[in-house]
Design an enzyme around this catalytic site. Structure first.
Site, PDB file in Angstrom:
ATOM      1  CG  ASP A  13      -0.190  -0.093   2.540  1.00  0.00           C
ATOM      2  OD1 ASP A  13       0.966  -0.585   2.553  1.00  0.00           O
ATOM      3  OD2 ASP A  13      -0.738   0.323   3.571  1.00  0.00           O
ATOM      4  CG  HIS A 244       6.993   0.808  10.695  1.00  0.00           C
ATOM      5  ND1 HIS A 244       7.067   0.317  11.987  1.00  0.00           N
ATOM      6  CD2 HIS A 244       6.662   2.123  10.811  1.00  0.00           C
ATOM      7  CE1 HIS A 244       6.791   1.285  12.845  1.00  0.00           C
ATOM      8  NE2 HIS A 244       6.544   2.384  12.161  1.00  0.00           N
TER       9      HIS A 244
END
Length: 319
Positions: A13, A244
Site C-alpha cells: 500500500d 517498518h
C-alpha cells in the site's frame, strides 16, 4: 555455491516506507521481485496501484506485473480513512511527482496470488506490507496458498509493546482485523514482523537526507521521507523514523538478524482493542479449550540486530 534467488511477491500500500522496502528489494541479490499486488492502508487502493507503477518505472522494471487488490475489508467494510498524515495524500510525501502509467494485470490481486503460488509451489515468498485482505481472499479462493507459499512475511502487530493506531493496535492489523485473524490461523510458514522490532530500527534524519544523489533511488527516497520525518517529529519528538516495511523486507533477505518466537496468534476483531495481536507463547498447559486452541503456530519476531539491519537496508536503498 551461488544461492538461488527467492521469488518475491509484494502485497503493498505504498506509502513512504513501502517505497523504501520495494526499491531496496530491487537492489537486493537475494530476491527476484515477480509481482506487486495493491491494497488500501497508507493510501486508497487506486492510489496504491498508481504508486506501484511509479516504483516500477523508477526501478526500470516495468515488466513486473501489478494486480490491483481489494478496496474494502474482508467483511465488506469500506475504507473510510488512510494515513495521509503520515505519508501525504499521494503516499509519497506530497512531492508532486509525475504519475506513471501502466496496465494492470487482468484479474484481481487475490487471483494473481493464487495463480503465482500454484505455478511456483514452494518457491514464492510473499511479503505482506499492508492489511491482509488480499492474502485472506487468496486463501479463501485456494486453501493451499498457505502451505504452498515458501513463506509469508507479514508486517504487522504489536505483541509486547503498544500499538501505533492506539495503545492496543498496529495499523495493518487494525486496517482489516478479520482478514488478519483468518490468515494467521491458516498454517504454513508465516513470520510476523511487528512494532516489537520495527521500533528498534530507525533511520536518522541525517541518514535520510544523506541519500540525496546516491544510487538509482537515493534522491527520490530523500525527498519523500521529508514528510515522513516531520510526522515522526510531530508525533514522537524524534529526528528519525521507525523502519517498518524495510525491516519486514530484511526478514526475507536475512532472517537470522531476528530472534523468533513460535506461538498461536489471535487478532481481536471487536472491542476497544480491535486489531490487537495476542500470542500464546506456550508458558502454560491450559485446562480448557479456548480461542487459541488448535491454531497453527506462527513465528513472531521479538528481537532484532538493529544496527546490522538498518545498515544493510540503507546500503540497498542507496545502491
Amino acid at each position: 555455491m551461488t544461492q538461488q534467488r527467492k521469488k518475491l511477491l509484494i502485497d503493498t500500500d505504498p506509502g513512504v516506507d513501502d517505497a523504501m522496502a520495494i526499491l531496496a528489494a530491487f537492489n537486493s541479490p537475494e530476491v527476484e521481485v515477480i509481482g506487486l499486488t495493491t491494497v488500501f492502508g497508507n493510501v486508497y487502493t487506486q492510489t496504491a496501484t498508481r504508486n506501484a507503477f511509479k516504483l516500477l518505472e523508477l526501478a526500470e522494471m516495468t515488466q513486473v506485473p501489478v494486480a490491483e487488490g481489494a478496496h474494502v475489508t474482508l467483511n465488506g467494510t469500506p475504507k473510510t480513512w488512510v494515513a495521509d498524515f503520515v505519508h501525504g495524500t499521494d503516499g509519497f510525501g506530497n512531492i508532486n511527482i509525475d504519475i506513471a502509467e501502466g496496465t494492470k494485470w487482468s484479474g484481481c490481486a487475490a487471483e494473481f496470488i493464487v495463480q503465482t503460488v500454484r505455478e511456483n509451489p514452494g518457491e514464492v515468498s510473499i511479503l505482506a506490507l499492508g492489511p491482509l485482505t488480499n492474502i485472506a481472499i487468496a486463501m479463501q479462493l485456494d486453501s493451499s496458498v498457505a502451505r504452498n507459499a515458501a513463506e509469508i512475511v507479514v508486517l504487522g502487530g504489536a505483541f509486547f509493546v503498544n500499538g501505533n493506531v492506539n495503545p492496543a493496535a498496529e495499523a495493518n492489523m487494525y486496517g482489516d482485523p478479520e482478514a488478519a485473524d483468518f490468515v494467521l490461523g491458516q498454517g504454513g510458514n508465516i513470520k510476523i514482523v511487528g512494532l516489537d522490532v520495527t521500533h528498534s530500527c530507525q533511520f536518522t534524519g541525517t541518514e535520510l537526507r544523506g541519500l540525496q544523489d546516491r544510487g538509482r533511488f537515493g534522491t527520490f527516497l530523500s525527498e519523500i521521507t521529508a514528510f515522513y520525518l516531520k510526522y515522526h517529529k510531530d508525533s514522537y519528538d524524534m529526528d528519525s523514523v521507525y523502519v517498518h516495511d524495510p525491516s519486514a523486507l530484511a526478514a526475507v533477505l536475512q532472517p537470522a538478524l531476528f530472534t523468533w518466537r513460535f506461538g498461536q496468534v489471535r487478532v481481536l476483531t471487536e472491542s476497544v482493542a480491535t486489531g490487537m495481536t495476542v500470542m500464546d507463547v506456550g508458558l502454560k498447559r491450559w485446562n480448557n479449550p479456548h480461542g487459541w486452541t488448535d491454531r497453527a503456530n506462527v513465528q513472531v519476531a521479538v528481537a532484532v540486530n538493529a544496527a546490522k539491519t538498518t545498515t544493510m537496508l540503507l546500503e540497498r536503498m542507496a545502491a
